[in-house]
Motif scaffolding. Structure first.
Motif, PDB file in Angstrom:
ATOM      1  N   ASN A   3       0.759  -1.083  -0.009  1.00 30.28           N
ATOM      2  CA  ASN A   3       0.044  -0.093  -0.033  1.00 30.28           C
ATOM      3  C   ASN A   3       0.816   1.294   0.156  1.00 30.28           C
ATOM      4  O   ASN A   3       0.373   2.486   0.247  1.00 30.28           O
ATOM      5  CB  ASN A   3      -0.757   0.054   1.061  1.00 30.28           C
ATOM      6  N   GLN A  14      -0.234   5.733  12.346  1.00 37.02           N
ATOM      7  CA  GLN A  14      -0.918   6.302  11.104  1.00 37.02           C
ATOM      8  C   GLN A  14      -0.866   4.916  10.176  1.00 37.02           C
ATOM      9  O   GLN A  14      -0.102   4.527   9.849  1.00 37.02           O
ATOM     10  CB  GLN A  14       0.007   7.393  10.302  1.00 37.02           C
ATOM     11  N   TYR A  66      -2.793   3.191   3.231  1.00 32.66           N
ATOM     12  CA  TYR A  66      -3.753   2.623   2.625  1.00 32.66           C
ATOM     13  C   TYR A  66      -3.694   3.164   1.187  1.00 32.66           C
ATOM     14  O   TYR A  66      -3.923   4.327   1.096  1.00 32.66           O
ATOM     15  CB  TYR A  66      -5.038   2.630   3.354  1.00 32.66           C
ATOM     16  N   SER A 116      -1.911   6.371   0.954  1.00 37.72           N
ATOM     17  CA  SER A 116      -2.134   7.507   1.589  1.00 37.72           C
ATOM     18  C   SER A 116      -1.982   7.106   3.022  1.00 37.72           C
ATOM     19  O   SER A 116      -2.015   6.020   3.513  1.00 37.72           O
ATOM     20  CB  SER A 116      -3.646   8.091   1.214  1.00 37.72           C
ATOM     21  N   SER A 168      -3.337   8.080   6.945  1.00 35.67           N
ATOM     22  CA  SER A 168      -4.341   8.487   7.536  1.00 35.67           C
ATOM     23  C   SER A 168      -3.611   9.602   8.495  1.00 35.67           C
ATOM     24  O   SER A 168      -2.683   9.797   8.848  1.00 35.67           O
ATOM     25  CB  SER A 168      -5.121   7.470   8.404  1.00 35.67           C
ATOM     26  N   ALA A 207      -9.177  -0.663   9.460  1.00 36.90           N
ATOM     27  CA  ALA A 207      -8.669   0.454   8.692  1.00 36.90           C
ATOM     28  C   ALA A 207      -7.597   0.174   7.667  1.00 36.90           C
ATOM     29  O   ALA A 207      -7.599   0.706   6.765  1.00 36.90           O
ATOM     30  CB  ALA A 207      -7.846   1.541   9.758  1.00 36.90           C
ATOM     31  N   GLY A 226      -9.073  -0.636   4.501  1.00 35.62           N
ATOM     32  CA  GLY A 226      -9.675   0.250   3.537  1.00 35.62           C
ATOM     33  C   GLY A 226     -10.847   0.947   3.965  1.00 35.62           C
ATOM     34  O   GLY A 226     -11.636   1.728   3.410  1.00 35.62           O
ATOM     35  N   HIS A 227     -11.300   0.528   5.178  1.00 38.51           N
ATOM     36  CA  HIS A 227     -12.534   1.015   5.945  1.00 38.51           C
ATOM     37  C   HIS A 227     -12.355   2.267   6.499  1.00 38.51           C
ATOM     38  O   HIS A 227     -12.009   2.414   7.802  1.00 38.51           O
ATOM     39  CB  HIS A 227     -12.979   0.212   7.063  1.00 38.51           C
ATOM     40  N   ARG A 228     -12.652   3.352   5.845  1.00 42.95           N
ATOM     41  CA  ARG A 228     -12.050   4.937   6.128  1.00 42.95           C
ATOM     42  C   ARG A 228     -12.797   5.400   7.356  1.00 42.95           C
ATOM     43  O   ARG A 228     -12.690   6.186   8.158  1.00 42.95           O
ATOM     44  CB  ARG A 228     -11.889   5.770   4.994  1.00 42.95           C
ATOM     45  N   ASP A 229     -14.192   4.656   7.590  1.00 45.19           N
ATOM     46  CA  ASP A 229     -15.046   5.016   8.450  1.00 45.19           C
ATOM     47  C   ASP A 229     -14.610   4.764   9.790  1.00 45.19           C
ATOM     48  O   ASP A 229     -15.000   5.565  10.814  1.00 45.19           O
ATOM     49  CB  ASP A 229     -16.661   4.669   8.036  1.00 45.19           C
ATOM     50  N   VAL A 268     -11.412   4.681  10.523  1.00 42.28           N
ATOM     51  CA  VAL A 268     -10.415   5.931  11.073  1.00 42.28           C
ATOM     52  C   VAL A 268     -11.181   7.295  11.536  1.00 42.28           C
ATOM     53  O   VAL A 268     -10.617   7.795  12.384  1.00 42.28           O
ATOM     54  CB  VAL A 268      -9.611   6.314   9.571  1.00 42.28           C
ATOM     55  N   HIS A 269     -12.197   7.587  10.718  1.00 41.44           N
ATOM     56  CA  HIS A 269     -12.914   8.795  11.066  1.00 41.44           C
ATOM     57  C   HIS A 269     -13.659   8.563  12.520  1.00 41.44           C
ATOM     58  O   HIS A 269     -13.530   9.655  13.487  1.00 41.44           O
ATOM     59  CB  HIS A 269     -14.067   9.030  10.186  1.00 41.44           C
TER      60      HIS A 269
END
Length: 516
Positions: A296, A474, A477, A480, A482, A498, A501-504, A506-507
């Motif tokens: 990644n 950090q 993925y 990039s 996080s 995370a 690829g589950h960006r939600d 991280v948020h």
């Protein structure tokens, strides 16, 4: 159900290389439907024993039997025909070929008039359904995730009617979710009577997966037991021959900013984007962990920090000064120490001596060279001092580096890097494939460097390592990074999502930190 007669039996296996006794009268038995954990320090003899089992080496003494039939020594073909299969830590797949091509490779005559693709696909689908290994036979391997590639390796072994499967560090590059999927597959395999040898340094997994344990030390069988009758601490002490040094990481006050990446982008010569909008800020006394599934962008990030990759846009700031065109020598001179990912390919040069490998990053200094000529006496004294203080067991300053174990290679690299007292340390997979003792040593060195004012960036696929060392993590993925995540406010499962690829996730973690 474990049968009375062992499926695999190794008796009195002995192998020497000159004066070195790699395997000393080793006995090993493996039953159907059983998982045996094979443990030991780097250089304990595990690899040699497996090479003898597969016929790559011939034992000086001893016999190997599979299901009561003795194997001829030194015959990989006979070992494969007897039902041996292995999934290596570093996968052996052809990226430009399909899953089907990789699985069938070597199973049909070279000059066959036709390929039996339909029969192969039918068998692969049957195995996939039976063992819940979901992979599309027509997919190109280079499009698959690391976890999917490992499933292809397992399918490749099962396709050859493997009865004994050897897994070498199988979870080294997997997310926690992928590891759970692997363990579920293993349970199905042993239920069907498959026997498994599980080689790993992760004792938590040994306790969760294996039925029995066998520990090697200095080529000898030191300890055997049922897993239910031992503990991870007992196994660790048997592996190293004593109590492990305790490595405790205490948070310290952060100092000045040492290294910054501000909106960094980088592309290759063909215009393919390698890094996308990276932001990172490293302070003195801080350890930043970079988590992510292999592939990644971690290797490109490491190249950027090392001066091997020039950013196409953004700012790279070192000690408050912007670096527009970094080079490896420039980064070295400005106090960046690099511990590379692959110690055998890029960390050391195997054909060079221990002394010459130490000189690789010191030749430009006046005290070690003059008018293009190395000062051999000064270098020898310096190398002797480093190998002693870092306990590098190498057989002498003029011995070949390729003859060293993985743990001692890593100590050699650490001694070369840390002896320069770098301000910024990049540690890329610093303990990959190392035993518990060598891992503790590496961690101690990095923590000590940090306590003396250095900043450390650790790129690792071992979440346990990041949780034990990092001040912030950090996730990388798709090229990039996080924003920083506090490891004290997250879990391995959340980080694993995370990393997938589950960006939600991280948020939600960042929101949770902000609210607290």
């Amino acid at each position: 159900m474990i049968s009375e007669r062992p499926l695999l039996s190794l008796k009195a296996i002995t192998k020497t290389f000159g004066t070195l006794v790699a395997n000393d009268n080793i006995d090993l038995e493996l039953n159907r439907g059983e998982v045996l954990a094979l443990l030991g320090e780097n250089g304990a003899g595990k690899t040699t024993l497996m090479n003898i089992l597969f016929g790559h080496y011939r034992a000086d003494h001893g016999t190997i039997e599979i299901d009561g039939s003795q194997l001829s020594p030194g015959s990989p073909k006979e070992a494969l025909q007897a039902g041996l299969g292995m999934v290596h830590q570093h996968f052996t797949l052809a990226d430009n070929m399909t899953v089907l091509d990789n699985i069938m490779l070597g199973t049909e005559p070279l000059f066959s008039l036709r390929r039996h693709n339909s029969e192969a696909i039918t068998k692969i689908k049957r195995l996939s359904e039976q063992y819940e290994i979901d992979v599309n036979p027509n997919s190109k391997v280079n499009t698959l995730s690391v976890g999917q590639r490992q499933r292809v390796e397992i399918l490749k072994a099962l396709y050859r009617d493997t009865r004994i499967l050897i897994l070498d560090e199988p979870t080294a590059v997997l997310t926690p979710q992928e590891s759970d999927h692997l363990f579920a597959t293993l349970k199905l395999l042993v239920t069907e009577g498959l026997a498994i040898i599980f080689i790993t340094h992760k004792l938590r997994e040994v306790m969760a997966v294996s039925d029995r344990c066998l520990v090697l030390r200095h080529g000898k069988t030191i300890y055997q037991c049922r897993t239910a009758d031992t503990t991870a601490h007992k196994l660790a002490t048997e592996m190293v021959g004593g109590e492990l040094p305790k490595v405790l990481r205490k948070k310290s006050e952060l100092g000045k900013s040492l290294f910054e990446l501000n909106n960094i982008n980088a592309s290759d010569r063909k215009g393919h984007q390698l890094l996308r909008d990276l932001n990172l800020k490293l302070h003195a006394g801080e350890i930043i962990g970079i988590a992510g599934v292999s592939g990644n962008g971690q290797s490109h990030l490491a190249d950027l920090v090392s001066g091997l990759l020039t950013p196409s846009s953004g700012q790279l700031v070192l000690n408050g000064i912007q670096v527009d065109k970094p080079t490896p020598l420039h980064m070295l001179r400005k106090g960046v120490g690099r511990i590379p990912e692959d110690r055998t390919a890029t960390g050391v040069i195997g054909d060079m001596t221990v002394l010459e490998n130490i000189a690789l990053e010191k030749y430009w200094k006046k005290e070690y060279s003059r008018f293009g000529m190395l000062n051999s006496r000064t270098l020898a004294n310096h190398t002797r001092k480093l190998t002693t203080s870092f306990d590098v067991r190498c057989g002498g300053l003029h011995s070949s580096a390729r003859n060293m174990s993985g743990g001692n290679m890593q100590k050699l690299i650490l001694s070369r890097v840390l002896s320069e007292n770098p301000q910024v340390i990049l540690a890329n997979q610093p303990t990959w494939g190392l035993d518990v003792g060598a891992t503790a040593f590496v961690h101690r060195q990095l923590i000590d460097a940090c306590s003396e004012g250095a900043g450390v960036i650790i790129i690792s696929e071992d979440l346990d390592e990041l949780f034990s060392l990092a001040d912030t993590i950090q996730v990388m993925y798709q090229a990039s990074l996080s924003p920083p995540i506090d490891p004290a406010r997250t879990t391995a499962a959340e980080l694993g999502l995370a990393m997938s690829g589950h960006r939600d996730v991280v948020h939600s973690l960042l929101l949770k930190e902000a609210q607290s």
